[in-house]
Design a protein around this motif. Sequence first.
Motif, PDB file in Angstrom:
ATOM      1  N   ALA A  37      34.911  16.906  50.343  1.00  0.00           N
ATOM      2  CA  ALA A  37      36.255  17.340  49.778  1.00  0.00           C
ATOM      3  C   ALA A  37      37.053  18.169  51.062  1.00  0.00           C
ATOM      4  O   ALA A  37      38.191  18.379  50.874  1.00  0.00           O
ATOM      5  CB  ALA A  37      35.778  18.702  48.659  1.00  0.00           C
ATOM      6  N   ASN A  38      36.139  18.152  52.128  1.00  0.00           N
ATOM      7  CA  ASN A  38      36.931  18.977  53.310  1.00  0.00           C
ATOM      8  C   ASN A  38      35.983  18.399  54.746  1.00  0.00           C
ATOM      9  O   ASN A  38      35.407  18.742  55.129  1.00  0.00           O
ATOM     10  CB  ASN A  38      36.739  20.489  53.200  1.00  0.00           C
ATOM     11  N   LYS A  39      36.359  17.221  54.801  1.00  0.00           N
ATOM     12  CA  LYS A  39      35.568  16.331  55.848  1.00  0.00           C
ATOM     13  C   LYS A  39      35.867  16.903  57.124  1.00  0.00           C
ATOM     14  O   LYS A  39      36.828  17.459  57.723  1.00  0.00           O
ATOM     15  CB  LYS A  39      36.353  14.890  56.027  1.00  0.00           C
ATOM     16  N   SER A  40      34.624  16.997  57.920  1.00  0.00           N
ATOM     17  CA  SER A  40      34.580  17.637  59.210  1.00  0.00           C
ATOM     18  C   SER A  40      35.130  16.607  60.076  1.00  0.00           C
ATOM     19  O   SER A  40      35.228  15.413  60.008  1.00  0.00           O
ATOM     20  CB  SER A  40      33.010  17.867  59.458  1.00  0.00           C
ATOM     21  N   GLU A  41      35.271  17.501  61.329  1.00  0.00           N
ATOM     22  CA  GLU A  41      35.863  16.915  62.535  1.00  0.00           C
ATOM     23  C   GLU A  41      34.920  15.644  63.087  1.00  0.00           C
ATOM     24  O   GLU A  41      35.074  14.574  63.661  1.00  0.00           O
ATOM     25  CB  GLU A  41      36.139  17.520  63.733  1.00  0.00           C
ATOM     26  N   LEU A  42      33.606  16.211  62.709  1.00  0.00           N
ATOM     27  CA  LEU A  42      32.397  15.253  63.195  1.00  0.00           C
ATOM     28  C   LEU A  42      32.647  14.167  62.423  1.00  0.00           C
ATOM     29  O   LEU A  42      32.158  12.817  62.935  1.00  0.00           O
ATOM     30  CB  LEU A  42      31.034  16.027  62.929  1.00  0.00           C
ATOM     31  N   LEU A  43      32.580  13.983  61.047  1.00  0.00           N
ATOM     32  CA  LEU A  43      32.800  12.790  60.267  1.00  0.00           C
ATOM     33  C   LEU A  43      33.781  11.813  60.783  1.00  0.00           C
ATOM     34  O   LEU A  43      33.528  10.733  60.777  1.00  0.00           O
ATOM     35  CB  LEU A  43      32.664  13.026  58.860  1.00  0.00           C
ATOM     36  N   LEU A  44      34.928  12.503  60.796  1.00  0.00           N
ATOM     37  CA  LEU A  44      36.279  11.682  61.235  1.00  0.00           C
ATOM     38  C   LEU A  44      36.094  10.844  62.732  1.00  0.00           C
ATOM     39  O   LEU A  44      36.482  10.051  62.725  1.00  0.00           O
ATOM     40  CB  LEU A  44      37.430  12.664  61.228  1.00  0.00           C
ATOM     41  N   LYS A  45      35.394  11.585  63.478  1.00  0.00           N
ATOM     42  CA  LYS A  45      35.155  11.143  64.746  1.00  0.00           C
ATOM     43  C   LYS A  45      34.059   9.961  64.782  1.00  0.00           C
ATOM     44  O   LYS A  45      34.408   9.101  65.456  1.00  0.00           O
ATOM     45  CB  LYS A  45      34.572  12.257  65.717  1.00  0.00           C
ATOM     46  N   TYR A  46      32.981  10.168  64.149  1.00  0.00           N
ATOM     47  CA  TYR A  46      32.154   9.033  64.054  1.00  0.00           C
ATOM     48  C   TYR A  46      32.322   8.026  63.121  1.00  0.00           C
ATOM     49  O   TYR A  46      31.779   6.966  63.183  1.00  0.00           O
ATOM     50  CB  TYR A  46      30.655   9.625  63.815  1.00  0.00           C
ATOM     51  N   ASN A  47      33.032   8.252  62.057  1.00  0.00           N
ATOM     52  CA  ASN A  47      33.447   7.209  61.095  1.00  0.00           C
ATOM     53  C   ASN A  47      34.783   7.349  60.633  1.00  0.00           C
ATOM     54  O   ASN A  47      35.253   7.640  59.672  1.00  0.00           O
ATOM     55  CB  ASN A  47      32.542   7.084  59.755  1.00  0.00           C
ATOM     56  N   PRO A  48      35.697   6.889  61.795  1.00  0.00           N
ATOM     57  CA  PRO A  48      37.116   7.062  61.532  1.00  0.00           C
ATOM     58  C   PRO A  48      37.772   5.901  60.494  1.00  0.00           C
ATOM     59  O   PRO A  48      38.880   6.095  60.123  1.00  0.00           O
ATOM     60  CB  PRO A  48      37.766   6.883  62.897  1.00  0.00           C
ATOM     61  N   VAL A  49      36.961   5.064  60.263  1.00  0.00           N
ATOM     62  CA  VAL A  49      37.406   3.894  59.501  1.00  0.00           C
ATOM     63  C   VAL A  49      37.579   3.982  58.126  1.00  0.00           C
ATOM     64  O   VAL A  49      38.497   4.190  57.260  1.00  0.00           O
ATOM     65  CB  VAL A  49      36.834   2.596  59.831  1.00  0.00           C
ATOM     66  N   HIS A  50      36.104   4.294  57.485  1.00  0.00           N
ATOM     67  CA  HIS A  50      35.709   4.577  56.105  1.00  0.00           C
ATOM     68  C   HIS A  50      35.965   6.197  55.847  1.00  0.00           C
ATOM     69  O   HIS A  50      36.324   6.540  54.696  1.00  0.00           O
ATOM     70  CB  HIS A  50      34.651   4.111  55.718  1.00  0.00           C
ATOM     71  N   LYS A  51      35.525   7.116  56.692  1.00  0.00           N
ATOM     72  CA  LYS A  51      35.513   8.357  56.592  1.00  0.00           C
ATOM     73  C   LYS A  51      34.552   8.692  55.385  1.00  0.00           C
ATOM     74  O   LYS A  51      34.939   9.510  54.769  1.00  0.00           O
ATOM     75  CB  LYS A  51      36.844   8.955  56.299  1.00  0.00           C
ATOM     76  N   LYS A  52      33.454   7.947  55.645  1.00  0.00           N
ATOM     77  CA  LYS A  52      32.441   8.365  54.333  1.00  0.00           C
ATOM     78  C   LYS A  52      31.040   8.487  55.139  1.00  0.00           C
ATOM     79  O   LYS A  52      30.846   8.018  56.148  1.00  0.00           O
ATOM     80  CB  LYS A  52      32.190   6.927  53.401  1.00  0.00           C
ATOM     81  N   VAL A  53      30.037   8.887  54.300  1.00  0.00           N
ATOM     82  CA  VAL A  53      28.767   9.170  54.469  1.00  0.00           C
ATOM     83  C   VAL A  53      27.786   8.005  53.893  1.00  0.00           C
ATOM     84  O   VAL A  53      28.543   7.437  52.871  1.00  0.00           O
ATOM     85  CB  VAL A  53      27.993  10.534  54.198  1.00  0.00           C
ATOM     86  N   PRO A  54      26.730   7.530  54.496  1.00  0.00           N
ATOM     87  CA  PRO A  54      26.111   8.149  55.747  1.00  0.00           C
ATOM     88  C   PRO A  54      26.611   7.567  56.880  1.00  0.00           C
ATOM     89  O   PRO A  54      27.394   6.501  56.938  1.00  0.00           O
ATOM     90  CB  PRO A  54      24.558   7.646  55.361  1.00  0.00           C
ATOM     91  N   VAL A  55      26.397   8.401  57.824  1.00  0.00           N
ATOM     92  CA  VAL A  55      26.616   7.940  59.542  1.00  0.00           C
ATOM     93  C   VAL A  55      25.517   8.232  60.266  1.00  0.00           C
ATOM     94  O   VAL A  55      25.099   9.301  60.033  1.00  0.00           O
ATOM     95  CB  VAL A  55      27.871   8.665  60.056  1.00  0.00           C
ATOM     96  N   LEU A  56      24.861   7.206  60.698  1.00  0.00           N
ATOM     97  CA  LEU A  56      23.732   7.337  61.844  1.00  0.00           C
ATOM     98  C   LEU A  56      24.197   7.434  63.136  1.00  0.00           C
ATOM     99  O   LEU A  56      24.983   6.487  63.623  1.00  0.00           O
ATOM    100  CB  LEU A  56      22.822   6.477  61.499  1.00  0.00           C
ATOM    101  N   VAL A  57      23.944   8.531  63.860  1.00  0.00           N
ATOM    102  CA  VAL A  57      24.298   8.698  65.125  1.00  0.00           C
ATOM    103  C   VAL A  57      22.949   8.762  66.135  1.00  0.00           C
ATOM    104  O   VAL A  57      22.118   9.432  66.077  1.00  0.00           O
ATOM    105  CB  VAL A  57      25.006  10.242  65.564  1.00  0.00           C
ATOM    106  N   HIS A  58      22.950   7.531  66.902  1.00  0.00           N
ATOM    107  CA  HIS A  58      21.704   7.484  67.700  1.00  0.00           C
ATOM    108  C   HIS A  58      22.435   7.442  69.326  1.00  0.00           C
ATOM    109  O   HIS A  58      22.938   6.555  69.586  1.00  0.00           O
ATOM    110  CB  HIS A  58      20.999   6.070  67.435  1.00  0.00           C
ATOM    111  N   LYS A  59      21.596   8.276  70.002  1.00  0.00           N
ATOM    112  CA  LYS A  59      22.273   8.572  71.502  1.00  0.00           C
ATOM    113  C   LYS A  59      23.496   8.586  71.566  1.00  0.00           C
ATOM    114  O   LYS A  59      24.185   8.024  72.586  1.00  0.00           O
ATOM    115  CB  LYS A  59      21.274   7.447  72.114  1.00  0.00           C
ATOM    116  N   GLY A  60      24.218   9.024  70.619  1.00  0.00           N
ATOM    117  CA  GLY A  60      25.675   9.372  70.656  1.00  0.00           C
ATOM    118  C   GLY A  60      26.366   8.261  70.149  1.00  0.00           C
ATOM    119  O   GLY A  60      27.720   8.494  70.090  1.00  0.00           O
TER     120      GLY A  60
END
Length: 221
Positions: free
Chosen positions: A37-60
């Motif tokens: 309901a209040n999406k973080s900058e981290l999520l928007l940075k790593y999934n800017p297309v769908h802005k959804k979870v899950p997102v796996l971050v491996h070695k950046g």
Amino acid sequence: MAEVKLIGMWASPFVRRIQVALELKGVEYEYVEEDLANKSELLLKYNPVHKKVPVLVHKGKPIAESLVILEYIDETWKNNPILPQDPYQRANARFWAKFIDEKCRPALWRAAWGKGEQREKAMEEACQNLKILENELKNKKFFGGESIGLVDLTGDFIAHWYVDVIDEAAGVELVTKEKFPVLWKWIDEFVSCTTVKKNLPDKEKLVEFFRARYSSGSWKC
């Protein structure tokens, strides 16, 4: 920063399937709970297309979409494979995983939360799809054989979210042992797995969550 980071949300079956896969592989990871309901900058940075979870971050480097993530995990960490080695069997597993996500899950959702004629049609469609799924499972312990694989992980929505939670929250009784005995046997095997069991959200908390979201109109069928 942890080498492996998972951005998720506690009630999501898509996130939980990733957690189970990582733990089946013995991969250490940092879990980051997301407020959708209040999406973080981290999520928007790593999934800017769908802005959804899950997102796996491996070695950046971020990977989004749960089925894509599951394949990435299997290709990166080779122990305890979740996809078959044979190319045809791998393609078959991908087919059934997509069948669950694209055919079974939407129909089950509409069968639970739909109204009137929409619900009736969805219940019929859901039953037909589940019968097809049962026929694929046949007498196997898991969809891939003797160990949990891609199709089983994708089916977590049916095994816990629908059977244990949504049926109760929505006041329907669609996926029963009498109607789907083969699926029920698989469900029992799947949720009894120690790694799966410890990653299933609390049933009562989920029931309250779904009831609240549906009552507020946050989700549409």
